[in-house]
Design a protein around this motif. Structure first.
Motif, PDB file in Angstrom:
ATOM      1  N   ALA A   1       2.180  -5.761 -11.812  1.00 25.73           N
ATOM      2  CA  ALA A   1       2.977  -4.600 -12.432  1.00 25.73           C
ATOM      3  C   ALA A   1       1.743  -3.381 -12.839  1.00 25.73           C
ATOM      4  CB  ALA A   1       3.830  -4.879 -13.715  1.00 25.73           C
ATOM      5  N   VAL A   2       0.546  -4.123 -13.414  1.00 22.66           N
ATOM      6  CA  VAL A   2      -0.521  -3.079 -13.557  1.00 22.66           C
ATOM      7  C   VAL A   2      -0.994  -2.410 -12.273  1.00 22.66           C
ATOM      8  CG1 VAL A   2      -2.924  -3.019 -14.470  1.00 22.66           C
ATOM      9  CG2 VAL A   2      -1.283  -4.380 -15.575  1.00 22.66           C
ATOM     10  N   LEU A   3      -1.062  -3.052 -11.203  1.00 23.27           N
ATOM     11  CA  LEU A   3      -1.339  -2.530  -9.996  1.00 23.27           C
ATOM     12  C   LEU A   3      -0.390  -1.287  -9.608  1.00 23.27           C
ATOM     13  CD1 LEU A   3      -2.774  -5.631  -8.184  1.00 23.27           C
ATOM     14  CD2 LEU A   3      -4.239  -3.803  -8.514  1.00 23.27           C
ATOM     15  N   SER A   4       0.757  -1.878  -9.613  1.00 21.71           N
ATOM     16  CA  SER A   4       2.044  -0.995  -9.420  1.00 21.71           C
ATOM     17  C   SER A   4       1.938   0.404 -10.230  1.00 21.71           C
ATOM     18  CB  SER A   4       3.222  -1.835  -9.321  1.00 21.71           C
ATOM     19  OG  SER A   4       4.266  -0.682  -9.303  1.00 21.71           O
ATOM     20  N   ALA A   5       1.710   0.344 -11.620  1.00 19.33           N
ATOM     21  CA  ALA A   5       1.426   1.203 -12.590  1.00 19.33           C
ATOM     22  C   ALA A   5       0.400   2.229 -12.170  1.00 19.33           C
ATOM     23  CB  ALA A   5       1.381   0.645 -13.942  1.00 19.33           C
ATOM     24  N   LEU A   6      -0.506   1.689 -11.404  1.00 18.22           N
ATOM     25  CA  LEU A   6      -1.652   2.710 -10.992  1.00 18.22           C
ATOM     26  C   LEU A   6      -1.428   3.298  -9.656  1.00 18.22           C
ATOM     27  CD1 LEU A   6      -4.464   0.229 -11.824  1.00 18.22           C
ATOM     28  CD2 LEU A   6      -4.811   2.552 -12.327  1.00 18.22           C
ATOM     29  N   GLY A   7      -0.085   3.034  -9.176  1.00 14.61           N
ATOM     30  CA  GLY A   7       0.335   3.716  -8.055  1.00 14.61           C
ATOM     31  C   GLY A   7       0.207   3.261  -6.685  1.00 14.61           C
ATOM     32  N   ALA A   8      -0.284   2.063  -6.719  1.00 14.07           N
ATOM     33  CA  ALA A   8      -0.830   1.334  -5.496  1.00 14.07           C
ATOM     34  C   ALA A   8       0.419   0.694  -4.927  1.00 14.07           C
ATOM     35  CB  ALA A   8      -1.970   0.189  -5.641  1.00 14.07           C
TER      36      ALA A   8
END
Ligand code: SAH
Length: 217
Positions: free
Chosen positions: A99-106
């Motif tokens: 989720a943290v990676l996804s929140a960074l737009g990756a």
């Protein structure tokens, strides 16, 4: 169980971000992502859920752990990712790092070897609105059908660096991987250059659950 994310959780999250900053995390995009993801909703046990904004790892199903926020922030910063990057994560676990990676737009692809965790986390990320493409499989093989990647992140302690993961990196991309058998691993960043050569940077000691081969039903 707190199924919601209210002002108390947001307040605790702001304090966690401040703590990570004090501990040396300086990447603002990563700190902002930690500030956005409701970690308490990635922990099922209600006793641990109340402590979700402590900088600690907690147990999750299948004898695994949700990584410590400092470790998540540290590994994410090492990836140096940009919005739109295609990132492979090995060890989906609770889905918090995902989720943290996804929140960074990756654009995230994540592999988990335990089927119950894969199923639970797939449902959870969809419910919380984080987009990621999850697979039940063995991370030692990477994810050939989606390769190459702009970055690969391993969230379990690898006994050695799997060759498949190195092969699935784009030129200029890095594999962030805790390497070592036993209790303590060394965080390594393996950066692939244009001619395919690998440059290794060592970034300190961490503790992870072990990376084990083969899927578990
Ligand atoms: N990123 C997760 C970390 C979970 S712990 C989180 O923050 O919640 C590491 C995870 O790696 C565990 O869920 C474990 O089952 C998984 N794992 C271990 N070996 C694996 C392998 N070979 N392939 C895929 N996942 C693996």
């Amino acid at each position: 169980m707190h199924a919601t994310d209210d002002f108390r959780h947001q307040g605790m999250r702001r304090r966690l971000v401040a703590l990570l900053r004090e501990k040396g995390i300086s990447n603002e995009a990563v700190l902002a992502a930690i500030g956005k993801v409701p970690r308490h909703l990635f922990i099922d046990d209600s006793a641990f859920q109340m402590r979700a904004y402590e900088d600690t790892a907690f147990p999750i199903p299948c004898g695994q752990t949700i990584s410590q926020p400092y470790t998540v922030a540290f590994q994410t910063a090492l990836l140096d990712l940009k919005p739109g990057h295609r990132i492979l994560e090995v060890g989906t676990g609770s889905g918090y790092q995902t989720a943290v990676l996804s929140a960074l737009g990756a654009r995230i692809f994540s592999i988990e070897r335990h089927k119950p965790l894969y199923l639970q986390t797939k449902e959870r990320l969809a419910r919380l609105g984080f987009s990621a493409s999850l697979s039940h499989g063995d991370g030692f093989a990477g994810l050939k059908r989606e390769a190459p990647f702009d970055g690969i992140l391993v969230t379990c302690g690898a006994p050695f660096v799997p060759q498949a993961l190195v092969e699935q990196l784009k030129a200029g991309a890095s594999l962030v991987i805790p390497v070592g058998e036993g209790d303590v691993q060394e965080m390594q960043v393996m950066k692939k250059s244009g001619d395919g050569a690998i440059e290794v940077t060592r970034c300190g000691r961490f503790k992870f659950v072990p990376m084990l081969a083969e899927k578990v039903k």
